[in-house]
Design a protein around this motif. Sequence first.
Motif, PDB file in Angstrom:
ATOM      1  N   PRO A 121      21.179  -5.695   8.949  1.00  0.00           N
ATOM      2  CA  PRO A 121      21.509  -4.312   8.584  1.00  0.00           C
ATOM      3  C   PRO A 121      21.024  -3.334   9.649  1.00  0.00           C
ATOM      4  CG  PRO A 121      19.628  -5.098   7.311  1.00  0.00           C
ATOM      5  CD  PRO A 121      20.139  -6.275   8.073  1.00  0.00           C
ATOM      6  N   ILE A 122      21.761  -2.230   9.802  1.00  0.00           N
ATOM      7  CA  ILE A 122      21.243  -1.178  10.701  1.00  0.00           C
ATOM      8  C   ILE A 122      20.667  -0.021   9.868  1.00  0.00           C
ATOM      9  CG2 ILE A 122      22.782  -1.817  12.609  1.00  0.00           C
ATOM     10  CD1 ILE A 122      24.260   0.885  12.022  1.00  0.00           C
ATOM     11  N   ILE A 123      20.905  -0.081   8.558  1.00  0.00           N
ATOM     12  CA  ILE A 123      20.266   0.880   7.648  1.00  0.00           C
ATOM     13  C   ILE A 123      19.655   0.092   6.488  1.00  0.00           C
ATOM     14  CG2 ILE A 123      20.721   2.714   5.945  1.00  0.00           C
ATOM     15  CD1 ILE A 123      22.647   3.959   7.851  1.00  0.00           C
ATOM     16  N   THR A 124      18.419   0.484   6.115  1.00  0.00           N
ATOM     17  CA  THR A 124      17.791  -0.171   4.965  1.00  0.00           C
ATOM     18  C   THR A 124      17.688   0.820   3.801  1.00  0.00           C
ATOM     19  OG1 THR A 124      15.552   0.425   5.736  1.00  0.00           O
ATOM     20  CG2 THR A 124      16.401  -1.739   6.381  1.00  0.00           C
ATOM     21  N   THR A 141      17.721  -3.056  16.044  1.00  0.00           N
ATOM     22  CA  THR A 141      19.024  -2.408  15.875  1.00  0.00           C
ATOM     23  C   THR A 141      19.060  -1.469  14.661  1.00  0.00           C
ATOM     24  OG1 THR A 141      19.717  -4.374  14.682  1.00  0.00           O
ATOM     25  CG2 THR A 141      20.390  -4.233  16.995  1.00  0.00           C
ATOM     26  N   VAL A 142      17.931  -1.362  13.951  1.00  0.00           N
ATOM     27  CA  VAL A 142      17.913  -0.517  12.748  1.00  0.00           C
ATOM     28  C   VAL A 142      17.804   0.955  13.157  1.00  0.00           C
ATOM     29  CG1 VAL A 142      16.718  -0.019  10.580  1.00  0.00           C
ATOM     30  CG2 VAL A 142      16.851  -2.371  11.402  1.00  0.00           C
ATOM     31  N   ILE A 143      18.690   1.788  12.598  1.00  0.00           N
ATOM     32  CA  ILE A 143      18.677   3.217  12.978  1.00  0.00           C
ATOM     33  C   ILE A 143      17.954   4.096  11.955  1.00  0.00           C
ATOM     34  CG2 ILE A 143      20.798   3.042  14.364  1.00  0.00           C
ATOM     35  CD1 ILE A 143      22.306   4.355  11.976  1.00  0.00           C
ATOM     36  N   GLY A 144      17.779   3.596  10.747  1.00  0.00           N
ATOM     37  CA  GLY A 144      17.087   4.412   9.750  1.00  0.00           C
ATOM     38  C   GLY A 144      17.124   3.771   8.382  1.00  0.00           C
ATOM     39  N   GLY A 145      16.429   4.422   7.443  1.00  0.00           N
ATOM     40  CA  GLY A 145      16.397   3.880   6.089  1.00  0.00           C
ATOM     41  C   GLY A 145      16.063   4.948   5.063  1.00  0.00           C
ATOM     42  N   THR A 146      16.127   4.545   3.818  1.00  0.00           N
ATOM     43  CA  THR A 146      15.743   5.444   2.727  1.00  0.00           C
ATOM     44  C   THR A 146      14.780   4.695   1.808  1.00  0.00           C
ATOM     45  OG1 THR A 146      17.616   4.684   1.401  1.00  0.00           O
ATOM     46  CG2 THR A 146      17.954   6.692   2.698  1.00  0.00           C
ATOM     47  N   PRO A 165      13.069   5.854  11.509  1.00  0.00           N
ATOM     48  CA  PRO A 165      12.937   6.942  10.528  1.00  0.00           C
ATOM     49  C   PRO A 165      13.356   6.530   9.118  1.00  0.00           C
ATOM     50  CG  PRO A 165      14.861   7.295  11.924  1.00  0.00           C
ATOM     51  CD  PRO A 165      14.156   6.105  12.482  1.00  0.00           C
ATOM     52  N   ILE A 166      12.609   7.033   8.144  1.00  0.00           N
ATOM     53  CA  ILE A 166      12.956   6.729   6.751  1.00  0.00           C
ATOM     54  C   ILE A 166      12.924   8.034   5.942  1.00  0.00           C
ATOM     55  CG2 ILE A 166      12.321   5.450   4.666  1.00  0.00           C
ATOM     56  CD1 ILE A 166      11.731   3.151   6.307  1.00  0.00           C
ATOM     57  N   ILE A 167      13.961   8.252   5.174  1.00  0.00           N
ATOM     58  CA  ILE A 167      13.995   9.448   4.329  1.00  0.00           C
ATOM     59  C   ILE A 167      13.444   9.097   2.948  1.00  0.00           C
ATOM     60  CG2 ILE A 167      15.427  11.243   3.305  1.00  0.00           C
ATOM     61  CD1 ILE A 167      17.332  11.021   5.620  1.00  0.00           C
ATOM     62  N   PRO A 220      10.554   7.937  14.453  1.00  0.00           N
ATOM     63  CA  PRO A 220      10.074   6.948  13.465  1.00  0.00           C
ATOM     64  C   PRO A 220       8.987   7.512  12.555  1.00  0.00           C
ATOM     65  CG  PRO A 220       9.369   6.349  15.680  1.00  0.00           C
ATOM     66  CD  PRO A 220      10.179   7.596  15.821  1.00  0.00           C
ATOM     67  N   LYS A 221       9.381   8.348  11.618  1.00  0.00           N
ATOM     68  CA  LYS A 221       8.429   8.860  10.629  1.00  0.00           C
ATOM     69  C   LYS A 221       9.096   8.966   9.261  1.00  0.00           C
ATOM     70  CE  LYS A 221       8.649  13.515  11.942  1.00  0.00           C
ATOM     71  NZ  LYS A 221       8.232  14.734  12.591  1.00  0.00           N
ATOM     72  N   VAL A 222       8.335   9.418   8.289  1.00  0.00           N
ATOM     73  CA  VAL A 222       8.886   9.568   6.939  1.00  0.00           C
ATOM     74  C   VAL A 222       9.342  11.022   6.778  1.00  0.00           C
ATOM     75  CG1 VAL A 222       8.405   9.368   4.469  1.00  0.00           C
ATOM     76  CG2 VAL A 222       7.314   7.786   6.076  1.00  0.00           C
ATOM     77  N   TYR A 223      10.622  11.194   6.499  1.00  0.00           N
ATOM     78  CA  TYR A 223      11.215  12.536   6.360  1.00  0.00           C
ATOM     79  C   TYR A 223      11.465  12.862   4.901  1.00  0.00           C
ATOM     80  CZ  TYR A 223      12.256  12.809  11.364  1.00  0.00           C
ATOM     81  OH  TYR A 223      12.146  12.883  12.724  1.00  0.00           O
TER      82      TYR A 223
END
Length: 416
Positions: free
Chosen positions: A118-121, A141-146, A168-170, A373-376
């Motif tokens: 996956p590129i998004i988690t 290859t991961v671009i971000g997550g939630t 980065p993770i929202i 790469p932080k929590v948004y």
Amino acid sequence: MEYIVKDIKLAEKGKKSIEWAENHMPVLMEIRKRFQEEKPLKDIKIGACLHVTKETAVLIRTLKAGGADIALTASNPLSTQDDVAAALASEGIRVYAIKGETREEYYKFIEMVLENEPIITIDDGADLVTTLHKGKGNINTVIGGTEETTTGVLRLKAMADKKLLKYPIIAVNNAETKWDFDNIYGTGQSTIDGILRATNILIAGKKFVVAGYGHCGKGIAIRAKGMGARVIVTEVDPIKALKAVMDGFDVMPMREAAKHGDIFVTATGNKNVIRREHIELMKDGAILANAGHFNVEIDINALEEMKKEKRKINDFTDEYILNDGRKIYLLAEGRLVNLVAAEGHPSEVMDMSFSNQALCIEYIVKNYHKLEPKVYDVPREIDEEIARLKLKKMGIEIDTMTEEQINYIKTWWEGT
Ligand code: ADE
């Protein structure tokens, strides 16, 4: 492997249950309509670790309508709705989830999701993200997550503080349209639902102890009070304790509450909140349940050590007969009682939580190159848009500010 579910023949039953949820999730369905037309997630590979419920299925179908390629596993070994898992598998989603899977299977299924690269988690509790950070799958290859839940956000913030978080993770959990509704009304109602389905106990008149007065604890306490319980809150945070007092609850340490409670529910996010020294003080017949993300809040090892005998009363209730003859009842093996013994949060609140998920994933696809790469937090526009849409779908109109009012709140010189 394409899927691992309990029984693919359950798919038709699962589809009906998903349809029920769709009929109660109008905001997410509106987002789905747009996703279908615009395909904002075209060819985006998503790995999801969520409770596999009918509401999650509505989210997964929405992401698929947006063009995503999804692999899904459960965020708890006991929360999967097997008919829903079968329905999703029959629609071409890679689902790896069986209610009652072992701990080994749980982590194996997470690895299988990661094998799909996956590129998004999408995570609920951060087990997918932490497994990825421990070297499984391809993190580069991961671009971000939630992240869906309080416990997951806390774990991710701990990783970010130590500069270990790699993308980065929202924090979907922290959106106002999520935690002010899902955590309060969703957990509140469904926790009571889980306790009732497991025991059918009368709540009225009972001493009901809630450990933790965060959003979830507050929701449980107000619903228990609404059903006539005499509610006691335990806390470690002085501000939350004060809020509980002023909301009209008795507040005391667990060592005191333990002597009075008929029903105990933990919702703290911390471990061993109910432990041997408390169980020793409890009344015969006390019922223990957990509503926190992990099964660590009640010290089950202590119960096991203290028991003379253990019996299963029903699928969700274990009776521990202690050496002194007292009986203590543990619900759902100390796991999330609302998801194990009932069906989790109702669709109407998951509508807002999962609309946040869908829109945040779209946001990541559009903006990942600007994120670190932080929590948004969830962008304010998304949060407000969801509230606006939810009100519209509920047929509720609100006022708008006049020109004069808009100007007034921007000024500082006008006083009395
Ligand atoms: N978490 C709590 N309730 C849930 C539900 N109904 N579906 C997915 N995740 C949940």
